[in-house]
Write a protein that holds these residues in place. Structure first.
Motif, PDB file in Angstrom:
ATOM      1  N   ALA A   1       1.011  -0.999   0.017  1.00 42.47           N
ATOM      2  CA  ALA A   1       0.160   0.405   0.075  1.00 42.47           C
ATOM      3  C   ALA A   1       1.179   1.118  -0.262  1.00 42.47           C
ATOM      4  N   VAL A   2       0.226   2.574  -0.855  1.00 42.37           N
ATOM      5  CA  VAL A   2       1.050   3.519  -0.596  1.00 42.37           C
ATOM      6  C   VAL A   2      -0.099   4.142   0.400  1.00 42.37           C
TER       7      VAL A   2
ATOM      8  N   GLU B   1       9.186  11.611   0.116  1.00 39.21           N
ATOM      9  CA  GLU B   1      10.495  10.239  -0.347  1.00 39.21           C
ATOM     10  C   GLU B   1       9.804   8.470   0.110  1.00 39.21           C
ATOM     11  N   GLN B   2       8.975   8.337   0.652  1.00 37.99           N
ATOM     12  CA  GLN B   2       8.664   6.807   0.773  1.00 37.99           C
ATOM     13  C   GLN B   2       7.713   6.666  -0.778  1.00 37.99           C
ATOM     14  N   VAL B   3       6.455   8.235  -0.776  1.00 36.90           N
ATOM     15  CA  VAL B   3       6.006   7.041  -2.047  1.00 36.90           C
ATOM     16  C   VAL B   3       7.205   7.495  -3.566  1.00 36.90           C
TER      17      VAL B   3
ATOM     18  N   ARG C   1       8.474   3.231  -7.425  1.00 30.82           N
ATOM     19  CA  ARG C   1      10.088   3.117  -7.964  1.00 30.82           C
ATOM     20  C   ARG C   1       9.874   1.930  -8.091  1.00 30.82           C
ATOM     21  N   ASN C   2       9.168   0.949  -7.069  1.00 27.19           N
ATOM     22  CA  ASN C   2       9.440  -0.649  -6.837  1.00 27.19           C
ATOM     23  C   ASN C   2       7.973  -1.089  -7.643  1.00 27.19           C
TER      24      ASN C   2
ATOM     25  N   LEU D   1       1.357  11.965  -7.632  1.00 28.35           N
ATOM     26  CA  LEU D   1       1.073  10.845  -5.937  1.00 28.35           C
ATOM     27  C   LEU D   1       1.157  12.608  -4.791  1.00 28.35           C
ATOM     28  N   ASN D   2       2.290  12.857  -5.025  1.00 26.43           N
ATOM     29  CA  ASN D   2       3.198  13.808  -4.151  1.00 26.43           C
ATOM     30  C   ASN D   2       2.029  14.802  -4.312  1.00 26.43           C
TER      31      ASN D   2
END
Ligand code: ATP
Ligand code: MG
Length: 337
Positions: free
Chosen positions: A205-206, A213-215, A220-221, A279-280
């Motif tokens: 989940a996001v 940074e987490q987003v 990225r992954n 998203l950010n």
């Protein structure tokens, strides 16, 4: 009920933080509709216990965490009533009355109950877990809610709630309102793994509370089209999770990204960067609001206390009518022996 306004009841189990799936499945609708409807949002802590009875130490943190998620997402405590399920004993009373005429087989065959029991590895379902849709029918109908904004896993439960209300109104007196489901634009958002639905518990989940940074790192992954190795290989957006998110969260650019991906003129790295950026920008105002409330825990507690007080008084009123309808208001009338 606020003058002339129809009512909404919806909510979440405090089993973890809210994520993008909750947002597009239900939360965005709640934010959008809170002006038009008299909105009640339940933090379903008793329902959380149906699967998490051994992890009660997380409950309090999650109750406050989910409240912050609501406020950050734009739920306005002046317009919406946020409350805690366990603190409204009338809900549990109504659940008990409903359970008298709800068949165990109907609950056993409920597709969402079945798939969640499998997901939690329950060989032998507890009484509380099997009965949670009955308690959910009480959550909704005790507030005489017309509309329930939810993801599509909830449709069988709303169907059952409608049947229970009809049955009650037929058996006793028509005091309850039949609710309707309102499914969000994206009824079931897929997780970052590209396999299961985005979920609090599957590490896919996001979260609305993630930092930028987490987003960036999660996107990225994220899983993409496995057949695409070099940037110039033609991509298959229809099987790509990242493209699915572009469609949902970046609709304005999705058509261009789709054709650039198919022709091999945009690579996965650049495509993911554009998504993370989008998203950010959506999450940034939520982060700002979260920051304000986080610095004021007393205010958050007061919002919950006030919401719970208001919800309790509505539930009490409905139960007076329910008990009258069922003739269990023994002290309210003259007796003849
Ligand atoms: P849990 O795994 O603890 O059951 P959950 O992620 O399913 O957590 P709930 O609190 O059970 O969350 O559900 C809250 C609401 O969010 C429900 O209306 C549900 O349909 C909706 N929802 C949950 N996950 C998604 C998703 N991935 N896409 C769309 N809606 C979702
Ligand atoms: Mg769930």
């Amino acid at each position: 009920m606020q003058q002339g306004k129809k009512r909404i009841l919806t909510g979440d189990r405090p089993t973890g933080n809210l994520h993008l799936g909750h947002y597009v499945g239900s939360l965005a609708n709640r934010v959008k509709l809170q002006k038009e409807y008299d909105s009640f949002i339940i933090i379903a802590d008793v329902q959380a216990l149906t699967t998490h009875w051994e992890k009660d130490e997380n409950l309090s943190r999650n109750v406050y965490g989910i409240t912050l998620d609501y406020l950050a997402a734009g739920i306005d405590p002046e317009q919406s009533t946020i409350f805690i399920q366990s603190m409204i004993p009338e809900i549990h009373e109504l659940t008990m009355y409903y359970s008298m005429f709800t068949s165990v087989n109907v609950l056993r065959h409920n597709p969402t109950v079945k798939s969640e029991a499998a997901q939690h590895g329950f060989q032998d379902m507890t009484y509380g877990f099997l009965g949670y849709p009955v308690s959910q029918a009480a959550d909704i109908s005790i507030f005489k809610a017309h509309l329930v904004p939810v993801g599509d896993d909830q449709i069988p439960h709303i169907e059952l709630a409608r049947k229970i209300v009809r049955r009650f109104n037929d058996l006793y007196r028509p005091v309850l309102v039949e609710p309707e489901a309102l499914v969000g634009d994206v009824p079931r958002l897929v997780g970052l793994d590209g396999k299961a639905k985005m979920s609090k518990s599957l590490n896919n989940a996001v979260f609305l509370s993630d930092s930028s940074e987490q987003v960036d790192q999660k996107i990225r992954n994220a899983v993409t089209d496995p057949a695409r190795i070099r940037k110039t290989d033609p991509g298959h957006p229809e099987i790509c999770t990242v493209f699915e998110y572009h469609r949902v969260f970046n609709a304005g650019e999705a058509a261009e990204i789709e054709s650039d991906c198919r022709s091999g003129s945009i690579g996965c790295v650049a495509c993911k960067k554009r998504l993370a950026h989008q998203l950010n920008s959506m999450l940034e105002p939520m982060r700002e609001r979260r920051g304000k409330y986080q610095n004021n825990p007393k205010q958050v507690k007061e919002i919950l206390m006030e919401g719970t007080r208001k919800a309790h008084s509505v539930a009490r009123e409905t139960m007076v009518e329910v008990r009258q309808a069922m003739n269990i208001n023994y002290f309210d009338h003259e007796i003849h022996l």
